[in-house]
Design a protein around this motif. Structure first.
Motif, mmCIF file in Angstrom:
data_model
loop_
_atom_site.group_PDB
_atom_site.id
_atom_site.type_symbol
_atom_site.label_atom_id
_atom_site.label_comp_id
_atom_site.label_asym_id
_atom_site.label_seq_id
_atom_site.Cartn_x
_atom_site.Cartn_y
_atom_site.Cartn_z
ATOM 1 N N SER A 159 0.826 -1.050 0.146
ATOM 2 C CA SER A 159 0.034 -0.038 0.111
ATOM 3 C C SER A 159 1.043 1.113 -0.120
ATOM 4 N N PHE A 160 0.361 2.441 -0.347
ATOM 5 C CA PHE A 160 1.127 3.454 -0.548
ATOM 6 C C PHE A 160 0.508 4.616 0.310
ATOM 7 N N VAL A 161 1.317 5.634 0.906
ATOM 8 C CA VAL A 161 1.053 6.673 1.635
ATOM 9 C C VAL A 161 1.813 8.042 1.046
ATOM 10 N N THR A 162 1.122 8.826 0.388
ATOM 11 C CA THR A 162 1.896 10.183 0.110
ATOM 12 C C THR A 162 1.320 11.342 1.160
ATOM 13 N N LEU A 163 2.666 11.746 1.906
ATOM 14 C CA LEU A 163 2.625 13.023 2.759
ATOM 15 C C LEU A 163 2.884 14.329 1.981
ATOM 16 N N TYR A 164 1.764 14.994 1.836
ATOM 17 C CA TYR A 164 1.878 16.053 0.933
ATOM 18 C C TYR A 164 1.965 17.365 1.736
ATOM 19 N N ASP A 165 2.426 18.661 1.305
ATOM 20 C CA ASP A 165 2.596 19.732 2.244
ATOM 21 C C ASP A 165 2.230 20.861 1.036
ATOM 22 N N LEU A 166 1.643 21.661 1.375
ATOM 23 C CA LEU A 166 1.344 23.086 0.718
ATOM 24 C C LEU A 166 2.298 24.134 1.003
ATOM 25 N N SER A 172 -5.024 25.450 -5.457
ATOM 26 C CA SER A 172 -5.446 26.025 -6.519
ATOM 27 C C SER A 172 -5.922 25.017 -7.542
ATOM 28 N N ASP A 173 -6.417 25.143 -8.557
ATOM 29 C CA ASP A 173 -7.145 24.081 -9.477
ATOM 30 C C ASP A 173 -5.916 23.166 -10.075
ATOM 31 N N GLN A 174 -4.912 23.809 -10.339
ATOM 32 C CA GLN A 174 -3.692 22.939 -10.792
ATOM 33 C C GLN A 174 -3.249 21.966 -9.757
ATOM 34 N N ILE A 175 -3.011 22.390 -8.410
ATOM 35 C CA ILE A 175 -2.494 21.339 -7.389
ATOM 36 C C ILE A 175 -3.598 20.545 -7.178
ATOM 37 N N GLU A 176 -4.714 20.831 -6.863
ATOM 38 C CA GLU A 176 -6.128 20.167 -6.969
ATOM 39 C C GLU A 176 -5.879 18.917 -7.828
ATOM 40 N N ARG A 177 -5.612 19.209 -8.984
ATOM 41 C CA ARG A 177 -5.462 18.118 -10.147
ATOM 42 C C ARG A 177 -4.218 17.175 -9.995
ATOM 43 N N HIS A 178 -3.331 17.733 -9.672
ATOM 44 C CA HIS A 178 -2.119 17.017 -8.910
ATOM 45 C C HIS A 178 -2.402 15.901 -7.887
ATOM 46 N N ILE A 182 -2.625 11.793 -7.598
ATOM 47 C CA ILE A 182 -1.921 11.021 -6.550
ATOM 48 C C ILE A 182 -2.930 10.028 -6.000
ATOM 49 N N GLU A 183 -4.278 10.595 -5.541
ATOM 50 C CA GLU A 183 -4.994 9.774 -4.913
ATOM 51 C C GLU A 183 -5.624 8.574 -5.539
ATOM 52 N N ARG A 184 -5.389 8.534 -7.074
ATOM 53 C CA ARG A 184 -5.704 7.227 -7.662
ATOM 54 C C ARG A 184 -4.609 6.173 -7.339
ATOM 55 N N PHE A 185 -3.817 6.270 -7.059
ATOM 56 C CA PHE A 185 -2.641 5.450 -6.568
ATOM 57 C C PHE A 185 -2.091 5.295 -5.140
#
Length: 212
Positions: A159-166, A172-178, A182-185
């Motif tokens: 399983s995979f966990v991505t720790l992200y930071d703004l 923004s719309d661009q960040i939201e798309r990224h 990521i959430e698909r995987f």
């Protein structure tokens, strides 16, 4: 600067300093601003007076101190190594890699962290405040590694966990798309969220420390 010091000394000795401050502060359109901030009553040596003046100068006209913001590395390390309680002989490993074959060629796929229990959890850090071009490459690289490491035979139900930071950026719309990609995987966790430790603890199947 020397001219200003001589100017101030002259008016202090002449007893006209307050008058000059009031006159200069009333002049609009200048590239400086002068305010009368009060009077200091002090009796001490010249060296002590100089030290007081230097401290006061720094406090009043020095560069404003920027509020330090913790990096994603600091936040992730604090979350994984200081807020979770692991069973005996279990721990989070840093900087792990797997050698897989891609079109007949061996390549190394690295991840920031790994936790082994009844299955393998691989964790990565992603700063969403990076410039768009850099962020796009980072996200695509993460997707590539996740997709191909699944072929590694020794992984146990990965399983995979991505720790992200703004950081200081706003969503923004661009960040939201990224983030949606990521959430698909991978499961995603905002490292600055108050519930981040609980979220990661749940994904790893471990409890929080009492002090967390």
């Amino acid at each position: 600067m020397k001219a200003w010091i001589e100017y101030v000394e002259y008016h202090l000795e002449s007893g006209t300093f307050r008058e000059q401050v009031n006159r200069l502060s009333s002049n609009a359109g200048q590239n400086y601003r002068i305010d009368f901030r009060g009077t200091i009553h002090f009796s001490g040596s010249e060296a002590e007076m100089n030290g007081l003046a230097e401290n006061l100068f720094t406090e009043l006209v020095g560069e404003p101190s920027s509020t330090a913001i913790q990096s994603i590395d600091d936040l992730a390390n604090d979350l994984l190594f200081h807020r979770l309680r692991f069973p005996a002989n279990h721990r989070v490993e840093r900087d792990v890699s797997y050698r897989v074959n891609l079109r007949g060629e061996p390549i190394e796929l690295g991840f920031d962290y790994r936790y082994e229990s009844d299955h393998t959890t691989l964790l990565d850090k992603v700063s969403l405040s990076a410039p768009e071009r850099t962020l796009r490459r980072t996200v695509h690289d993460l997707m590539f590694r996740i997709e191909h490491v699944r072929e590694y035979k020794e992984l146990r139900r990965p399983s995979f966990v991505t720790l992200y930071d703004l950081g200081k950026s706003r969503m923004s719309d661009q960040i939201e798309r990224h983030l949606r990609l990521i959430e698909r995987f991978s499961h995603t966790v905002d490292v600055r969220d108050e519930a981040a430790a609980e979220d990661v603890a749940d994904k790893l199947g471990v409890p929080l420390l009492q002090s967390a």
